[in-house]
Design a protein around this motif. Structure first.
Motif, PDB file in Angstrom:
ATOM      1  N   LYS A 142      76.195   6.137  18.135  1.00 17.75           N
ATOM      2  CA  LYS A 142      77.670   7.198  18.143  1.00 17.75           C
ATOM      3  C   LYS A 142      76.602   8.467  18.567  1.00 17.75           C
ATOM      4  O   LYS A 142      77.049  10.150  18.935  1.00 17.75           O
ATOM      5  N   GLN A 143      75.571   9.018  18.080  1.00 16.21           N
ATOM      6  CA  GLN A 143      74.238   9.956  17.610  1.00 16.21           C
ATOM      7  C   GLN A 143      73.494  10.189  19.586  1.00 16.21           C
ATOM      8  O   GLN A 143      74.409  11.107  20.146  1.00 16.21           O
ATOM      9  N   GLY A 144      73.358   9.476  19.652  1.00 16.77           N
ATOM     10  CA  GLY A 144      72.474   8.962  20.747  1.00 16.77           C
ATOM     11  C   GLY A 144      73.703   8.535  22.435  1.00 16.77           C
ATOM     12  O   GLY A 144      73.349   9.875  23.032  1.00 16.77           O
ATOM     13  N   VAL A 145      74.826   8.685  22.056  1.00 16.92           N
ATOM     14  CA  VAL A 145      76.105   8.920  23.180  1.00 16.92           C
ATOM     15  C   VAL A 145      76.519  10.267  22.941  1.00 16.92           C
ATOM     16  O   VAL A 145      76.720  10.743  24.165  1.00 16.92           O
ATOM     17  N   LYS A 146      76.679  11.106  22.239  1.00 23.24           N
ATOM     18  CA  LYS A 146      77.030  12.379  21.888  1.00 23.24           C
ATOM     19  C   LYS A 146      75.485  13.506  23.238  1.00 23.24           C
ATOM     20  O   LYS A 146      76.175  13.926  23.697  1.00 23.24           O
ATOM     21  N   ASN A 147      74.516  12.944  21.873  1.00 20.33           N
ATOM     22  CA  ASN A 147      73.348  13.576  22.558  1.00 20.33           C
ATOM     23  C   ASN A 147      73.414  13.567  24.225  1.00 20.33           C
ATOM     24  O   ASN A 147      73.000  14.522  25.096  1.00 20.33           O
ATOM     25  N   PHE A 148      73.839  12.319  24.241  1.00 23.05           N
ATOM     26  CA  PHE A 148      73.839  12.444  26.053  1.00 23.05           C
ATOM     27  C   PHE A 148      74.977  12.470  26.834  1.00 23.05           C
ATOM     28  O   PHE A 148      74.208  13.980  27.523  1.00 23.05           O
ATOM     29  N   VAL A 149      76.119  12.712  26.002  1.00 20.54           N
ATOM     30  CA  VAL A 149      77.052  13.254  26.916  1.00 20.54           C
ATOM     31  C   VAL A 149      76.455  14.701  27.173  1.00 20.54           C
ATOM     32  O   VAL A 149      76.577  15.440  28.024  1.00 20.54           O
ATOM     33  N   ASP A 150      76.146  15.165  25.573  1.00 17.54           N
ATOM     34  CA  ASP A 150      75.865  16.619  25.692  1.00 17.54           C
ATOM     35  C   ASP A 150      74.777  17.111  26.775  1.00 17.54           C
ATOM     36  O   ASP A 150      76.045  17.898  27.750  1.00 17.54           O
ATOM     37  N   TRP A 151      73.663  16.494  27.137  1.00 18.58           N
ATOM     38  CA  TRP A 151      72.775  16.802  27.904  1.00 18.58           C
ATOM     39  C   TRP A 151      73.352  16.889  29.503  1.00 18.58           C
ATOM     40  O   TRP A 151      73.181  18.112  30.201  1.00 18.58           O
ATOM     41  N   PHE A 152      74.380  15.543  29.755  1.00 20.47           N
ATOM     42  CA  PHE A 152      74.755  14.729  31.436  1.00 20.47           C
ATOM     43  C   PHE A 152      75.612  16.483  31.424  1.00 20.47           C
ATOM     44  O   PHE A 152      76.241  17.446  32.363  1.00 20.47           O
ATOM     45  N   LYS A 153      76.871  17.158  30.299  1.00 20.64           N
ATOM     46  CA  LYS A 153      77.566  17.923  31.026  1.00 20.64           C
ATOM     47  C   LYS A 153      76.414  19.396  30.302  1.00 20.64           C
ATOM     48  O   LYS A 153      77.048  20.039  31.343  1.00 20.64           O
ATOM     49  N   GLU A 154      76.026  19.792  30.638  1.00 17.38           N
ATOM     50  CA  GLU A 154      74.995  21.295  30.290  1.00 17.38           C
ATOM     51  C   GLU A 154      74.320  21.134  31.779  1.00 17.38           C
ATOM     52  O   GLU A 154      74.108  22.223  32.733  1.00 17.38           O
ATOM     53  N   TYR A 155      73.727  19.331  32.215  1.00 17.77           N
ATOM     54  CA  TYR A 155      72.943  20.072  33.204  1.00 17.77           C
ATOM     55  C   TYR A 155      73.321  19.806  34.135  1.00 17.77           C
ATOM     56  O   TYR A 155      73.218  20.211  35.339  1.00 17.77           O
ATOM     57  N   HIS A 156      74.820  19.231  34.404  1.00 14.18           N
ATOM     58  CA  HIS A 156      75.543  19.126  35.614  1.00 14.18           C
ATOM     59  C   HIS A 156      77.035  20.170  35.795  1.00 14.18           C
ATOM     60  O   HIS A 156      77.769  20.299  36.419  1.00 14.18           O
ATOM     61  N   ASN A 157      76.831  21.335  34.518  1.00 14.96           N
ATOM     62  CA  ASN A 157      77.762  22.194  34.351  1.00 14.96           C
ATOM     63  C   ASN A 157      79.140  22.153  34.358  1.00 14.96           C
ATOM     64  O   ASN A 157      80.019  22.760  35.077  1.00 14.96           O
ATOM     65  N   LEU A 158      79.575  21.258  33.668  1.00 11.86           N
ATOM     66  CA  LEU A 158      80.315  20.351  33.787  1.00 11.86           C
ATOM     67  C   LEU A 158      81.149  21.143  32.506  1.00 11.86           C
ATOM     68  O   LEU A 158      81.040  21.862  30.990  1.00 11.86           O
TER      69      LEU A 158
END
Length: 118
Positions: free
Chosen positions: A102-118
């Motif tokens: 749960k924490q790992g997926v959340k961290n990845f999604v947060d990073w992905f959104k920030e990286y792609h300015n989503l």
């Protein structure tokens, strides 16, 4: 499972288990022992398997969506369960990945959104 408005096929009708590798576990392990064992291969996945549908639920929560899933039978070559055996890692380096899915997926999604300015 697709992260768009598409349906995501789940090619497994049983629950199935996965031993996922979280990016943070990989980077933490690399910095801890790469210089000590540059020629060995270690499994750095979390050795506490997670049910496939719990993994999908963690993705749904992180994305704040409910996936439309179509359950399909296992396909040729699919493996019903995977498991990360980290015994060598623990024995040789006293390191055991411990991040929850749960924490790992959340961290990845947060990073992905920030990286792609989503």
């Amino acid at each position: 499972m697709a992260v768009r408005d598409d349906r995501g096929d789940v090619k497994q009708t049983t629950t199935g288990f996965r031993g996922p590798l979280m990016v943070q576990s990989l980077t933490s392990a690399k910095s801890k022992f790469l210089s000590l064992a540059p020629w060995r291969v270690y499994n750095i996945g979390n050795n506490s398997p997670v049910e496939l549908f719990d993994y999908i639920e963690a993705i749904e929560e992180a994305l704040d969506i409910k996936a439309e899933k179509e359950l399909l039978p296992l396909q040729p070559g699919d493996v019903p369960d995977t498991y990360a055996d980290v015994d060598d890692l623990v024995k040789e380096f006293d390191y055991k990945p411990s991040m929850s899915v749960k924490q790992g997926v959340k961290n990845f999604v947060d990073w992905f959104k920030e990286y792609h300015n989503l």
